[in-house]
Write a protein that holds these residues in place. Structure first.
Motif, PDB file in Angstrom:
ATOM      1  N   ALA A 195       0.820  -1.212   0.000  1.00 35.20           N
ATOM      2  CA  ALA A 195       0.000   0.000   0.000  1.00 35.20           C
ATOM      3  C   ALA A 195       0.856   1.265   0.000  1.00 35.20           C
ATOM      4  CB  ALA A 195      -0.909   0.005   1.223  1.00 35.20           C
ATOM      5  N   GLY A 196       2.127   1.115   0.275  1.00 36.49           N
ATOM      6  CA  GLY A 196       2.996   2.290   0.372  1.00 36.49           C
ATOM      7  C   GLY A 196       4.063   2.289  -0.699  1.00 36.49           C
ATOM      8  N   SER A 197       5.308   2.129  -0.281  1.00 38.15           N
ATOM      9  CA  SER A 197       6.440   2.243  -1.198  1.00 38.15           C
ATOM     10  C   SER A 197       6.526   1.082  -2.184  1.00 38.15           C
ATOM     11  CB  SER A 197       7.748   2.301  -0.384  1.00 38.15           C
ATOM     12  OG  SER A 197       7.966   1.050   0.255  1.00 38.15           O
ATOM     13  N   GLY A 198       5.880  -0.039  -1.851  1.00 40.13           N
ATOM     14  CA  GLY A 198       6.030  -1.240  -2.668  1.00 40.13           C
ATOM     15  C   GLY A 198       7.275  -2.022  -2.289  1.00 40.13           C
ATOM     16  N   LEU A 199       8.088  -1.459  -1.423  1.00 39.11           N
ATOM     17  CA  LEU A 199       9.326  -2.119  -1.020  1.00 39.11           C
ATOM     18  C   LEU A 199       9.133  -2.824   0.318  1.00 39.11           C
ATOM     19  CD1 LEU A 199      11.905   0.569  -2.141  1.00 39.11           C
ATOM     20  CD2 LEU A 199      10.881  -1.285  -3.433  1.00 39.11           C
ATOM     21  N   VAL A 200      10.206  -3.467   0.793  1.00 34.89           N
ATOM     22  CA  VAL A 200      10.073  -4.381   1.926  1.00 34.89           C
ATOM     23  C   VAL A 200      10.273  -3.650   3.252  1.00 34.89           C
ATOM     24  CG1 VAL A 200      11.099  -6.424   3.016  1.00 34.89           C
ATOM     25  CG2 VAL A 200      10.798  -6.335   0.531  1.00 34.89           C
ATOM     26  N   GLU A 201       9.367  -3.873   4.181  1.00 34.58           N
ATOM     27  CA  GLU A 201       9.509  -3.382   5.560  1.00 34.58           C
ATOM     28  C   GLU A 201       9.918  -4.568   6.420  1.00 34.58           C
ATOM     29  OE1 GLU A 201      10.188  -1.124   8.090  1.00 34.58           O
ATOM     30  OE2 GLU A 201       8.670   0.109   7.091  1.00 34.58           O
ATOM     31  N   THR A 202      10.739  -4.327   7.417  1.00 32.97           N
ATOM     32  CA  THR A 202      11.285  -5.450   8.182  1.00 32.97           C
ATOM     33  C   THR A 202      11.049  -5.288   9.683  1.00 32.97           C
ATOM     34  OG1 THR A 202      13.435  -4.375   8.426  1.00 32.97           O
ATOM     35  CG2 THR A 202      13.150  -5.831   6.522  1.00 32.97           C
ATOM     36  N   MET A 203      11.213  -6.408  10.395  1.00 34.49           N
ATOM     37  CA  MET A 203      11.228  -6.377  11.852  1.00 34.49           C
ATOM     38  C   MET A 203      12.137  -7.494  12.362  1.00 34.49           C
ATOM     39  SD  MET A 203       8.123  -5.967  14.500  1.00 34.49           S
ATOM     40  CE  MET A 203       7.665  -4.448  13.696  1.00 34.49           C
ATOM     41  N   ARG A 204      12.922  -7.149  13.379  1.00 30.03           N
ATOM     42  CA  ARG A 204      13.887  -8.098  13.948  1.00 30.03           C
ATOM     43  C   ARG A 204      13.327  -8.755  15.192  1.00 30.03           C
ATOM     44  NH1 ARG A 204      18.551  -4.370  14.695  1.00 30.03           N
ATOM     45  NH2 ARG A 204      18.051  -4.807  16.858  1.00 30.03           N
ATOM     46  N   SER A 205      13.879  -9.910  15.531  1.00 31.82           N
ATOM     47  CA  SER A 205      13.544 -10.548  16.812  1.00 31.82           C
ATOM     48  C   SER A 205      14.109  -9.696  17.944  1.00 31.82           C
ATOM     49  CB  SER A 205      14.132 -11.958  16.872  1.00 31.82           C
ATOM     50  OG  SER A 205      15.528 -11.923  16.700  1.00 31.82           O
ATOM     51  N   ASP A 206      13.564  -9.895  19.147  1.00 32.00           N
ATOM     52  CA  ASP A 206      14.041  -9.155  20.314  1.00 32.00           C
ATOM     53  C   ASP A 206      15.241  -9.838  20.971  1.00 32.00           C
ATOM     54  OD1 ASP A 206      12.065  -7.286  19.951  1.00 32.00           O
ATOM     55  OD2 ASP A 206      10.668  -8.214  21.361  1.00 32.00           O
ATOM     56  N   SER A 207      15.732 -10.915  20.389  1.00 31.68           N
ATOM     57  CA  SER A 207      16.891 -11.615  20.963  1.00 31.68           C
ATOM     58  C   SER A 207      18.085 -10.675  20.967  1.00 31.68           C
ATOM     59  CB  SER A 207      17.204 -12.852  20.118  1.00 31.68           C
ATOM     60  OG  SER A 207      17.292 -12.497  18.745  1.00 31.68           O
ATOM     61  N   ARG A 208      19.055 -10.956  21.837  1.00 32.14           N
ATOM     62  CA  ARG A 208      20.180 -10.025  22.001  1.00 32.14           C
ATOM     63  C   ARG A 208      21.492 -10.789  22.048  1.00 32.14           C
ATOM     64  NH1 ARG A 208      20.275  -9.929  27.941  1.00 32.14           N
ATOM     65  NH2 ARG A 208      18.989 -11.737  28.263  1.00 32.14           N
ATOM     66  N   PRO A 209      22.598 -10.118  21.793  1.00 28.78           N
ATOM     67  CA  PRO A 209      23.900 -10.780  21.950  1.00 28.78           C
ATOM     68  C   PRO A 209      24.213 -10.932  23.433  1.00 28.78           C
ATOM     69  CG  PRO A 209      24.184  -8.487  21.289  1.00 28.78           C
ATOM     70  CD  PRO A 209      22.709  -8.745  21.304  1.00 28.78           C
ATOM     71  N   VAL A 210      24.700 -12.100  23.818  1.00 33.39           N
ATOM     72  CA  VAL A 210      24.932 -12.363  25.249  1.00 33.39           C
ATOM     73  C   VAL A 210      26.247 -13.100  25.466  1.00 33.39           C
ATOM     74  CG1 VAL A 210      22.507 -12.441  25.946  1.00 33.39           C
ATOM     75  CG2 VAL A 210      23.604 -14.501  25.056  1.00 33.39           C
ATOM     76  N   GLY A 211      26.785 -12.948  26.645  1.00 34.74           N
ATOM     77  CA  GLY A 211      27.965 -13.707  27.051  1.00 34.74           C
ATOM     78  C   GLY A 211      27.545 -15.049  27.614  1.00 34.74           C
ATOM     79  N   GLN A 212      26.972 -15.876  26.760  1.00 35.58           N
ATOM     80  CA  GLN A 212      26.514 -17.207  27.138  1.00 35.58           C
ATOM     81  C   GLN A 212      26.842 -18.161  25.994  1.00 35.58           C
ATOM     82  OE1 GLN A 212      22.253 -15.723  28.370  1.00 35.58           O
ATOM     83  NE2 GLN A 212      22.498 -17.774  29.167  1.00 35.58           N
ATOM     84  N   GLY A 213      26.618 -19.446  26.239  1.00 35.41           N
ATOM     85  CA  GLY A 213      26.802 -20.437  25.194  1.00 35.41           C
ATOM     86  C   GLY A 213      25.495 -20.665  24.434  1.00 35.41           C
TER      87      GLY A 213
END
Lengths: 499, 449
Positions: A195-213
């Protein structure tokens, strides 16, 4: 409890360190020397839609020697782990110190540090490199499939895993082995904005980089979030464009961490304040003559530096100069009270000891003063919830997730966007908005901090790729941040800006 | 042991594709008129790529002994056996596809590479002290030789050598600041005294300070500022992003190839053989991406035009995507050349009624990929030009602009020259001209100096 990487332990550590220390002791005029041996394991995976787009493993290994000869630095690194290469590197570092000494007007002096001889391993329950590739790819394909079935037209699921093993020895007698593990899994879903630009809109997961395995990947509810992400993205495509102007903002930790990173954490690096980064990463308005007097922001601001936070990406046992990890105040009641230091900076700043902020991203690079975990402390008087913060706003925006970021070289003027923006009307969320960016000047922005969320809203966020230095180095870093309310911040409409 | 040995040992150990890189670099850095850090680094690295049943494994490591190549090949094969088939699988290239003339290896960079710099830099720092100015900067020389081998018999080699110097000069009170940068294959060819003179002259311009509000201005972007914008434009020039509707190159019926998207004066190209800016003339891909495929390793990279007289030419496209979507195959080029045979910067200033001269751009980030809207800041040198001369220094600004829009609103293209991107440094070799642009959008003032 993880063990030190077997391939790292198979390197001829004693022979290489012995060759380095022996060669250093023969350098005339040597004031100080250290030797760092690195072996990292790095894995990148990218599943695009349901296909494996890329899989790459890297095993960088090498050493760096750093000398102070007659008050001048010399550094040399080599990827060949042989005693001959170590001796050659010591010779070359000494040559460099002698060659360039005429350009140096001030002797290098290092603040003292007790001599540590220890092994430190960051807790990680599941070594990412012990998880079969089939399991990882299959899981990423399953999540991608869920995104596509929920209505996404595109999906990219990327994971990066790092295990970093290091040996540090110095002519002062230090001998430290340590290992850190970190993972960053994240997907991005895309839908065409027909309905707008015709191009792709995105959304990322809420996951984050962590000091874990890999346990973080297994525990995170990617499958549950996938359908929510697509529904949120569909809502975002239908959302109205923002009316620009000054607005009250409630900023989620998933967005505010990056503002803390750029405007506070980089702004309180002492090497910047002393001009060491003036040609590249920049300086800071927070100059040393203002310690104890500079009002950085509202009295609610309590910012700490640390290299101790569990699962923190900058957490270590010891920094790359052998300084033990610590925690300290940087901003108290809105006033600048401290900096991030390495041993040379600590001496120049007349401190008894460094607070442990030296880091080199590779064997090939000299340790620089780099960022520890820099965290905005939550409201300690009351565990204020997100809903309570929203209730304080008559007309404003709630911002979730980070996206675009930029700040000037003195850490004043910044602009940030986000993943999602919700209209707040009379204390309640009223659906999403599009095309939002907020722009401000660091002391003005932090002066507009009106309320902090409590401990229950505080989250550790971060990044793998903080850049600084010439040659350019990247560092992983975390920031613990609560939700927070800011009054009357300038909001732009990015769509209008782009026209 | 050299890169050739590494390639052969890796292939002999069972890899399908082997890439060796012999790299060395030397650098030094200074601040407040005194040296701060320095370093030399040397490495021989190996990437072993295994292709088994259409699936791929890729392992990279630093090499101490040839036995490391065997381990890399074994790990790559084990990874390939666990991986699903690759979507971009394609027949590997053979010896006949290799670029014609493999380049000789680059000589190593070490501590001695910095020797030509010592006396000129000492003189510059002494002049800065005498002039009561503060000099900050960085000098680096990098040498890399890359070698590639495939089990099909294809062999290729190439090299890249670059010396860069960047320098920021500030007044003692830190209220005036100027940046200059230069690149050359040999550090000894960079005129440090000349760079310092240029920076000092700009600080003299800044004796008069003019405060201007945000808004749209005519600007003259110096080559480094142009470089930062064209670099980000070219990074988006991949066919896949356009086909999928993810970039500003997507049109209603396919990529906007053949459209006049920019001013007629604008042309962009890459050329691995460009004089003084040579880069390897073949694809080296350690992982597949929208730019290149692991299966395209060894594909010859020819001189390539990306924009011709304002018209968008075909986008970067690996072989598999080209086959599946009907595009020409277009491997990426490692350098970027914006042609310009117009006037020198000084002549552009002389012919200017009123404009802002912008030295360099900083902290450029994408805001909206669909319009290619970027945000960033001016840094270390914005000057007001009136009636053919610089009349003072202006505050810094934040901009919100699209490089596509900037190049569409370009009124004049000056003389191209080798330059460095302020943010990316010497990692990409670029030649760019100063350009005159109308209605450049500055969205707010920055207090930074």
């Amino acid at each position: 409890m993880p063990e030190l990487d077997a391939d790292f332990m198979r390197l001829p550590q004693a022979e290489l360190a012995g060759a380095a220390l022996d060669a250093m002791r023969r350098v005339p005029g040597l004031d100080y020397g250290d030797f760092r041996l690195h072996r990292d394991r790095i894995e990148y995976l990218h599943v695009k839609e349901r296909e494996l787009e890329a899989h790459q493993q890297l095993h960088p290994v090498g050493f760096g020697v750093r000398l102070v000869v007659d008050g001048a630095w010399g550094f040399a690194g080599n990827g060949a782990c042989t005693p001959e290469a170590v001796r050659q590197a010591v010779r070359e570092a000494a040559e460099l110190a002698a060659l360039l000494r005429p350009l140096q007007s001030e002797r290098v002096e290092l603040a003292p540090e007790p001599c540590h001889r220890q092994t430190w391993i960051a807790p990680a329950l599941v070594d990412p490199f012990e998880v079969p590739l089939e399991e990882k790819v299959s899981f990423m394909q399953t999540v991608s499939d869920r995104l596509l079935r929920a209505g996404a037209e595109f999906s990219d699921f990327m994971t990066e895993a790092v295990v970093e093993s290091r040996l540090f020895v110095s002519t002062e007698g230090a001998e430290i082995r340590q290992q850190r593990t970190r993972v960053h899994p994240v997907y991005q879903a895309g839908i065409r904005d027909r309905a707008g630009s015709g191009l792709v809109e995105t959304m990322r997961s809420d996951s984050r980089p962590v000091g874990q395995g890999w346990e973080y990947v297994r525990a995170y509810d990617f499958l549950g979030e996938a359908e929510r992400s697509v529904a949120l993205l569909q809502e975002k495509l239908r959302a109205p464009s923002v009316d620009p102007g000054p607005l009250d903002l409630v900023i989620d930790p998933s967005n505010l961490w990056l503002t803390v990173h750029e405007s506070v954490a980089h702004g309180t690096e002492l090497d910047r304040a002393l001009g060491y980064e003036a040609n590249f990463a920049g300086t800071t308005f927070a100059t040393p003559d203002q310690v104890g007097s500079l009002r950085y922001g509202s009295e609610l601001m309590h910012v700490t530096g640390d290299r101790l936070e569990p699962q923190g990406l900058a957490s270590v046992g010891f920094d790359d100069e052998g300084v033990a990890a610590q925690r300290w105040d940087i901003i108290r009641a809105g006033i600048l009270v401290g900096y991030q230091l390495n041993r040379q900076m600590a001496h120049r700043f007349q401190q008894a000891r460094s607070n442990g902020c030296a880091f080199a991203d590779s064997w090939a690079h000299v340790p620089l003063q780099r960022m520890p975990n820099v965290s905005l402390q939550p409201n300690v008087d009351e565990d204020v919830s997100l809903e309570q913060l929203l209730a304080e706003v008559r007309h404003g925006i709630y911002i979730v997730g980070d996206k675009s970021w930029s700040i000037d070289q003195q850490r004043y003027n910044f602009q940030f966007t986000g993943q999602r923006f919700y209209r707040i009307e009379n204390g309640r969320l009223q659906g999403q908005l599009r095309d939002v960016a907020y722009q401000s000047r660091t002391p003005d922005f932090w002066g507009r901090l009106a309320a902090l969320g409590g401990r229950s809203t505080w989250r550790l966020q971060g990044a793998f790729n903080c850049g600084k230095g010439q040659p350019d180095q990247v560092a992983p870093v975390s920031h613990g941040v609560p939700a927070a309310l800011f009054r009357q911040v300038t909001v732009l409409n990015t769509h209008q800006q782009g026209r | 042991m050299d890169g050739h040995d590494v390639v052969e040992a890796t292939l002999a150990a069972g890899a399908t594709i082997a890439i060796a890189a012999t790299t060395s670099a030397a650098n030094c850095r200074w601040a407040n008129n005194s040296l701060t850090t320095n370093g030399v680094e040397r490495a021989l690295s190996c990437t072993a790529i295994a292709v088994e049943g259409g699936a791929v494994g890729s392992e990279g490591l630093d090499v101490t002994a040839l036995d490391d190549c065997r381990r890399a090949a074994e790990w790559a094969r084990a990874a390939a056996r666990q991986a699903p088939p690759a979507a971009d699988a394609f027949a590997l290239l053979g010896p006949a596809d290799a670029p014609a003339h493999p380049a000789p290896a680059a000589g190593p960079a070490g501590a001695e590479s910095l020797r030509p710099l010592v006396d000129p830099l000492a003189a510059v720092l002494e002049r800065a002290r005498r002039d009561e100015l503060c000099c900050f900067g960085y000098a680096e020389v990098q040498a890399a030789t890359e070698q590639l081998g495939l089990t099909t018999g294809l062999r290729a080699g190439g090299r890249r050598v670059a010396g860069t110097v960047s320098m920021t000069v500030k007044s003692k009170d830190l209220r005036r600041s100027a940046w200059v940068g230069a690149v050359a294959a040999d550090l000894g060819r960079i005129d440090l005294a000349g760079l310092y003179d240029r920076a000092a002259a700009r600080l003299a311009w800044a004796q008069r300070q003019v405060e201007l509000p945000a808004g749209r201005y005519q600007v003259i972007l110096e080559p480094s500022a142009t470089a930062d914008l064209i670099l980000r434009l070219v990074w988006e020039m991949h066919a896949r992003g356009a086909d999928e509707g993810k970039t500003a190159f997507a049109g209603p019926i396919g990529p906007r190839v053949g459209e006049r998207l920019y001013a007629r004066e604008v042309s962009l190209r890459g050329d691995p053989g460009a004089d003084g800016m040579e880069t390897p003339a073949f694809v080296r891909a350690t992982a597949s991406s929208e730019y290149s495929s692991i299966f395209d390793n060894g594909l010859a990279v020819a001189p390539t035009t990306w924009v011709d007289a304002g018209v968008q030419q075909p986008l970067m496209c690996p072989r598999a995507w080209a086959r599946d979507h009907g595009h020409p195959v277009r491997p990426p080029t490692d350098n970027l050349l914006m042609d310009g045979d117009g006037p020198e910067l000084a002549a552009m200033i002389e012919s200017t009624e009123r404009a802002l001269l912008v030295t360099s751009l900083w902290y450029i980030r994408e805001v909206d990929p669909t319009t290619m809207l970027l945000t960033g800041l001016t840094r270390d040198g914005v000057f007001l030009v009136e009636h053919g001369e610089v009349v003072g220094a202006v505050n810094n600004f934040r901009f919100n602009e699209s490089p596509m829009g900037v190049l569409a609103r370009t009124l004049e293209v000056g003389r191209g020259e080798p330059t460095i991107s302020r943010e990316v440094g010497g990692d990409v070799l670029i030649s760019a001209p100063p350009i005159r642009v109308q209605d450049f959008c500055f969205s707010s003032v920055s207090d930074a100096v």
